[in-house]
Each structure stands twice: as structure tokens, then as C-alpha cells.
Design an enzyme around this catalytic site. Sequence first.
Site, PDB file in Angstrom:
ATOM      1  N   HIS A 172       9.721   0.343  -3.075  1.00  0.00           N
ATOM      2  CA  HIS A 172       9.922  -0.330  -1.796  1.00  0.00           C
ATOM      3  C   HIS A 172      11.025   0.338  -0.981  1.00  0.00           C
ATOM      4  O   HIS A 172      11.796  -0.325  -0.287  1.00  0.00           O
ATOM      5  CB  HIS A 172      10.271  -1.805  -2.020  1.00  0.00           C
ATOM      6  N   HIS A 185       7.480  -7.882  -0.961  1.00  0.00           N
ATOM      7  CA  HIS A 185       7.043  -6.503  -1.150  1.00  0.00           C
ATOM      8  C   HIS A 185       6.836  -5.877   0.221  1.00  0.00           C
ATOM      9  O   HIS A 185       6.708  -6.582   1.229  1.00  0.00           O
ATOM     10  CB  HIS A 185       5.773  -6.457  -1.994  1.00  0.00           C
TER      11      HIS A 185
END
Length: 581
Positions: free
Chosen positions: A513, A557
Site C-alpha cells: 500500500h 486498502h
Amino acid sequence: MTPARIEPEETYDYIVCGGGTSGCVIAGRLAEELNATILVLEAGPDNANLENVHMAGGWSKNFDCETDWNIVTEPMVAVDGRQVKCSRGRFLGGSSGVNGTLCIRGTKQDYDDWELDDWTGEKMFRYMNKAETFHGKDWFKAENAAHGTSGPLHTEPHDLAPISELVRESMIDQGLPYRPDMFATGETPHGCGDVTRTVHQGIRSTAADFITKESHRANITIKTDVTVDRVILSQESGQLTATGVVTVSRDGTQDEYRARKEVIVSAGAYCSPAILQRSGLGPKDELSKHGIECQVDLPGVGKNLMDHVLCFMFYEVLEPGLTNDYLAYHNNAIASTYQLYQEKKTGILSTFPFGIFGYARLDGRLKDSSLWRNAPRQPGRDPMGLTSSQPNIELWNTELYGGPKQYTDFPVDGNHVFAICALLFNQHSRGSVTLKSKDPMENPIVDHNYLNHPLDMLVMTEACRFANEIVMNGKATKDIVKGSWPSKLTHHTYTKREDWEPYVKAHATTCYHASGTCAMGKTDDPNAVLDSRLRVKGVKGLRVADVSSVPKVNNGHTQMVAYGIGEGAADIIKADANMKA
């Protein structure tokens, strides 16, 4: 590098540098204006024939090869000097073709915390929904208002393996109430639920679908196996202006492409800052090390690198059939599993092997820590900078053994294994992306600086302790778990927070991420690279639009954030173009 040629026909209205998640969305939406011509430049190949992109269960086969950027961090002090591999998709569609397929948006407060009127929580959730076409299932209690119905990104809920149903019951037992569609609504900071996936009818949906298949338009030109070296900057009417790009093809050929209106850099948190730096946009002292003339001194380029640190904890299960290991590792099961996918697009290769998910607030669990109690706090926020409406951590289980490639103790001898995973939100530690050289074919230097801040380590160890308690004490799992896998690990016996610190140092890894390295910010923010409309400071006709642009990574996310940034960027670019017209 000196460009080898300029061909008159190689001029477009918009050039999108990077055919990843945000870039494909931007190109597809800009092409809806049929009078505009758009060029997409992608460093990797087309994904049309990449089976392990469309077959979600083959995700890891895209790594450590030409379809991976093969980025590895510098050694990081707080995790025992380890280096971590940060794989990224290097093909059309980018990391939307290798990620965990998860649509976990975070909370609206995450985006309100950016304090930018163009990117409020309401707007970001609207952008994310615009990208989506949601397909429900009879068993799933969807919050239909939280989903999109007309975007190129096809999504559906995931059918749980038996182990995931048990972990869900243990999560509920350990204080995480079940709210089925909580990861779409963004309203629950403490609970568990199901996660919509970017898979439909057994096929992964990727960002490339915005510019290929039925979404391909004649005004989009896609060039693959073309790496962007730098942006061409020219003086026009006394204003530094982006007028094109210089590229390098796989065979070493250099080319120029010209942009009538704008260049949009959309190469991700590692490569977008590198393109800016090679273009002379970045910290002057760093550029000078590589003999690059500084065009605009932007100290924030490559700084503010964020990620979500992740730990896997594996457990052996006593009963067969609860996990999906028997469909992958036992005997020659993978052959029939693969045949099933080929014939019917079903089975474990048709989806990603993650199960049930949870968010948790940890205020109560950390109140005994003097570090937590005495840490500075902003009004209404905890020491991590989060309000009570935002989670501190995320937890989930795998449905078989597997994870990052360092985990190679596959249960091939009839054993059954799953992991519970703990992920840290809103870390204080920040890393950086800098050039190794000005060669565009050489990856930049990435230093994530994981867990360097003591509060990050505190919360991460507590996250692991809580995750372990769910498995070992939860009513549905406590009697079916034999212990840690492999047996040489003993984390299932850890009861104290300090027990977990050596484990975290040895096993903390990336959740892929990476974000924040070309961050938006207000006019008076000296470290902001972009304004709130994604325009690079000091340069006309140049934007950066991908997750590198976010000031602070969301508590979820980043896949849906990348889609949302793409949708929002396209709206902003269109609006600005109409104002000029």
C-alpha cells in the site's frame, strides 16, 4: 538521454504516464470526450494474455519476473535490518492485476483528514462507487447504496471457506460484532464483516478494463513496453510548462511524445516521484547528486512514503477440510484445481485466499501502557492521530497456507494451515524514494523505515496479541488449532505484548500500500508537491494522479483509493479544460 526522433503524428491532447490502476481510469474517462486524444504509456506488457492476472489465485506467479517492478527496500533498522520485497504489477492494469482484490475503502474521516475540499470523504466514496459495478449474492446482506452499479470494475462478495466462518465466530466472541458490508459503508471502526472483491464470475476485473474490451475507444492509443524517462519542460509565456515526455522502449529506442494539453504522471508511489526527479522536479540537493538540473525545487518529492505494515501468524488445524490446503498442496491436487478453473472458472484459483476481515479500536487494550497514556494527543484523537470513528488495526485470516514468498513451509504432508494477519493503520514512521541514478531503467532507492516510531511498534505488537487471542481463545477456533506452524514457532503461547516485539521485528512486511510520495497539500505547505487539483507546483500542464498524491494513506486498502483518485482526477481535468475553453 537525448531523444532520438520526434514524429509529427505522435502528438496527443493528454499523455498518461503509467497504465496502472489510476492511469487507466483517467485515460478511459478522458476518452469519453470523443474530441480528445489520449496516449497511455505503460512500462510492461499488455495483460490480455497474462493468465495469472485474470486468474486471481495465480497472483504470486506475476512476481520476481518481468511483470514485477522487483523493488526491494533498503535495510530497515527497526525490523532487524531486514529488507522487504515490495512487488508491484508491471503490465497494463498495474497492481490491480496482482493485488488481493479487496475493496476496503476505509472511513470517510480518513479523507476528511486530508483537509482538501476537492477530496472530502463524501467525494471520495462517490468516486470509488463510480468505478464499480457490484454483483450481489443471495447470502450477502449488501448495503446497496454503498455500491456502484455502472462502472467498468466488476465486484462481488467472496464465498467463505469453513475456516473463515469459524474465525468470524471467534472474532464476534472476542468483541468484534458482525456487520456484513461494513467495508463498503466506511462507518464501522470496530467489528468484522465480509469484503467485496474485484472478481466476477471467476475472472479478476482490473483497471485495464477501463481502456480495453468494450471500453476501448478509437481516441485512446496504448503503448506497452515503454518506460517514461522524464517530462519535457518548456518555457511558454514565461511559465514552465509540460509539453511532452521522453521514453525508452525495451530495445533501448528513445522517443518523444508531445502533449497539447496535459501530461499526467500516474506511475505509483515508487515510480511517479522518480519520473519527477529525473525531470528536474524535486529536492535540489538530491537532484544535483545525479547531475540533474533542478527546474523546480520541491523538497516533498519522494518524501512522506507510507504503507500498512503487516504480520502473518500461521496455525496448524487439527481437522481436515476446514482450510483449502488439500486443494493446493496435498498430493497432486493443484492439477485438478487448475483444470476446474480452466473448464468452469470456479474453485480456489478463481478467487484470492483471504477470508473474513475485522477492524479494531485498541484504546482499552492499550490503557495500561505508559507510552500510550503519556503520548501527545490532538483534541478528540488518540496518540496515533485517529478519532473514535477510525480503526487502529485490521485483522483477517487466510484460507490456506500462503503469503509473501519468504513463507515456504507448505503443508504438503496432509497438514492443514491458515494464518491470521494483523495490519497497522496511521503509522507515524515515514520513508522515502530517491534516485539510484538518472537511468530510467534502474529502480529508485526505497526506504520504508517500517516501525521506526515507538508508537508504531506498540500498536503493531498489540495487534498481533489481539489476533492471536482471537484464534487461541475464540470459541469457534480454540479447540481446532494445534499450535503455530511450523512447530518451531511458538507465538501461539505469547500472552504479553513484549512477547510479540521480536516476532514483529522478524516478520513485519508490506501490505503493498505504498503511497504519499507526491502528496497534495495546501498552498502554504512547503512539503506539498501538488495542489488539491493534483497540479505539480510551479509547472503548468503537469499533474500527478495516483496513490502517491494522497497526503495520508487511508485506514483500509489502497485499491479503491487508486480507483477513486483516477475518477476524481478525470473529473477535475475535464472541469479545468472546460473552464479554459
